[in-house]
Design an enzyme around this catalytic site. Sequence first.
Site, PDB file in Angstrom:
ATOM      1  N   LYS A  88      21.374   3.395 113.913  1.00  0.00           N
ATOM      2  CA  LYS A  88      20.489   4.289 114.678  1.00  0.00           C
ATOM      3  C   LYS A  88      20.860   4.408 116.147  1.00  0.00           C
ATOM      4  O   LYS A  88      20.606   5.427 116.787  1.00  0.00           O
ATOM      5  CB  LYS A  88      19.040   3.836 114.527  1.00  0.00           C
ATOM      6  CG  LYS A  88      18.530   4.067 113.095  1.00  0.00           C
ATOM      7  CD  LYS A  88      17.048   4.289 113.060  1.00  0.00           C
ATOM      8  CE  LYS A  88      16.595   4.788 111.700  1.00  0.00           C
ATOM      9  NZ  LYS A  88      16.728   3.757 110.635  1.00  0.00           N
ATOM     10  N   GLU A 110       9.239   8.775 117.615  1.00  0.00           N
ATOM     11  CA  GLU A 110       8.379   8.325 116.524  1.00  0.00           C
ATOM     12  C   GLU A 110       9.125   7.209 115.803  1.00  0.00           C
ATOM     13  O   GLU A 110      10.356   7.130 115.867  1.00  0.00           O
ATOM     14  CB  GLU A 110       8.121   9.482 115.545  1.00  0.00           C
ATOM     15  CG  GLU A 110       9.178   9.669 114.439  1.00  0.00           C
ATOM     16  CD  GLU A 110      10.578  10.033 114.937  1.00  0.00           C
ATOM     17  OE1 GLU A 110      10.700  10.590 116.035  1.00  0.00           O
ATOM     18  OE2 GLU A 110      11.554   9.735 114.202  1.00  0.00           O
ATOM     19  N   SER A 376      24.529   0.418 106.285  1.00  0.00           N
ATOM     20  CA  SER A 376      23.823   1.014 107.423  1.00  0.00           C
ATOM     21  C   SER A 376      23.118   0.014 108.331  1.00  0.00           C
ATOM     22  O   SER A 376      22.953   0.278 109.521  1.00  0.00           O
ATOM     23  CB  SER A 376      22.807   2.049 106.933  1.00  0.00           C
ATOM     24  OG  SER A 376      21.887   1.479 106.030  1.00  0.00           O
TER      25      SER A 376
HETATM   26  C1  LIG Z   1      16.378   3.965 109.329  1.00  0.00           C
HETATM   27  C2  LIG Z   1      17.359   3.368 108.405  1.00  0.00           C
HETATM   28  C3  LIG Z   1      17.822   4.078 107.269  1.00  0.00           C
HETATM   29  C4  LIG Z   1      17.291   5.424 106.870  1.00  0.00           C
HETATM   30  O1  LIG Z   1      17.500   6.434 107.813  1.00  0.00           O
HETATM   31  P1  LIG Z   1      18.618   7.551 107.618  1.00  0.00           P
HETATM   32  O2  LIG Z   1      18.318   8.535 108.686  1.00  0.00           O
HETATM   33  O3  LIG Z   1      18.486   8.113 106.246  1.00  0.00           O
HETATM   34  O4  LIG Z   1      19.932   6.882 107.811  1.00  0.00           O
HETATM   35  C5  LIG Z   1      18.796   3.490 106.479  1.00  0.00           C
HETATM   36  N1  LIG Z   1      19.286   2.264 106.745  1.00  0.00           N
HETATM   37  C6  LIG Z   1      18.854   1.551 107.818  1.00  0.00           C
HETATM   38  C7  LIG Z   1      19.434   0.197 108.045  1.00  0.00           C
HETATM   39  C8  LIG Z   1      17.880   2.073 108.673  1.00  0.00           C
HETATM   40  O5  LIG Z   1      17.467   1.352 109.724  1.00  0.00           O
END
Ligand SMILES: *Cc1c(COP(=O)(O)O)cnc(C)c1O
Length: 404
Positions: A88, A110, A376
């Site tokens: 993020k 948000e 992610s």
């Molecule tokens: C917020 C988050 C997501 C989901 O958000 P996307 O916008 O779909 O990427 C996925 N993985 C992690 C680790 C997150 O913090």
Amino acid sequence: MTAIDEKGYYGEFGGAFVPEMLFANIEELRSRYIEIIQSADFQSEFKSLLRDYAGRPTPLYLAQRLSDHYGFAIYLKREDLLHTGAHKVNNTIGQILVAQRLGKTRIIAETGAGQHGVATATVCALMGMPCVVYMGEVDMKRQAPNVARMRMLGAEVRPALSGSRTLKDATNEAIRDWINNPEDTHYIIGSVVGPHPFPDMVARFQSVISEEIQAQLQQHTGSPRPDAILACVGGGSNAAGAFYHYLNDERVRLIAVEAAGKGVHSGHSAATSILGTRGIIHGSRTLLMQTPDGQITEPYSISAGLDYPGIGPLHAHLIATGRAQAIPITDEDALQAAFFLARTEGIIPALETAHAFAALDRADILPGQTVVVNLSGRGDKDLAAYMEHFEDPDLKLAPRSSRF
Ligand SMILES: *Cc1c(COP(=O)(O)O)cnc(C)c1O
């Protein structure tokens, strides 16, 4: 060919459906974002912050034991190693630099699970800008450690008290704030959602992920191109980043992994691409979960980051046209995949990310192929949820392959 048009549409999805009072803000952003992002001054500051502050490039790691288990090569794109623990921050760094160039002096955001709120509070502290994060009152209780992190970083966390007091209510509060403060405030949206130009702008900031994958895979394998890329989808920003430079290369399968909660048709799910129908949510035309008369259905997932009733317009387009394949994964399969990854590779993934790993069992990858999983985020924030399952006899924790 996947590309956004001038009005912000990917095929039939996207656009900017905003109240008249937001029109000037959105129009200012729309008319200037490309020129700002492409300027040499922006690029040099963005790149140096990504490198020196956030920790890019993140490694592309060949997960050997996981690969041996599945019989194909699995590379992990380690966004979990970034500052604040997930992808993020790529977006919040980009957007705060845009906000500064638009002359904005105050930031709002948000947040659902709190990850985007923390990433926003982080860059506001870095730049010395005041930050207000809207968060549903229910989520503030569920995600107390992230509320504490935001406060530690100097942000004000304002509870959203309407509706179900979760993410969509926090989004409504943030939009209301922006309407009341159009001159000095920029709203940092946390995924590839919202009115044009947000989905495209956020995708561009996250596209650094696939830019690096291309170069790193070239070094590892002699080709920049995997057979498939897997990423979990909440709003879709980490997937958009991992897919971006492969969108128009049909040889690469794009696999979007969604949260099926307790089962796609259990009534407790967030599998938008299967359950969703066309409609407008948070300023764009996309697929969303709604009743026949257009009331938004409450989504459910064990992972707060995937618990969203829509998906970004890019993903709606990729799925509707067949360019991407959506695979739904239940809470239980995600949990099992998290334990399996932890004990096979020594990496504890975020619950969101664990969904992408569970899809390795379902994606029909052929022996000998090469796949990239976008890792992610890291799982520290989810340890309490994992601990509840330590004694769970249904979880098959040990690798199943006899090679172990
Ligand atoms: C917020 C988050 C997501 C989901 O958000 P996307 O916008 O779909 O990427 C996925 N993985 C992690 C680790 C997150 O913090």
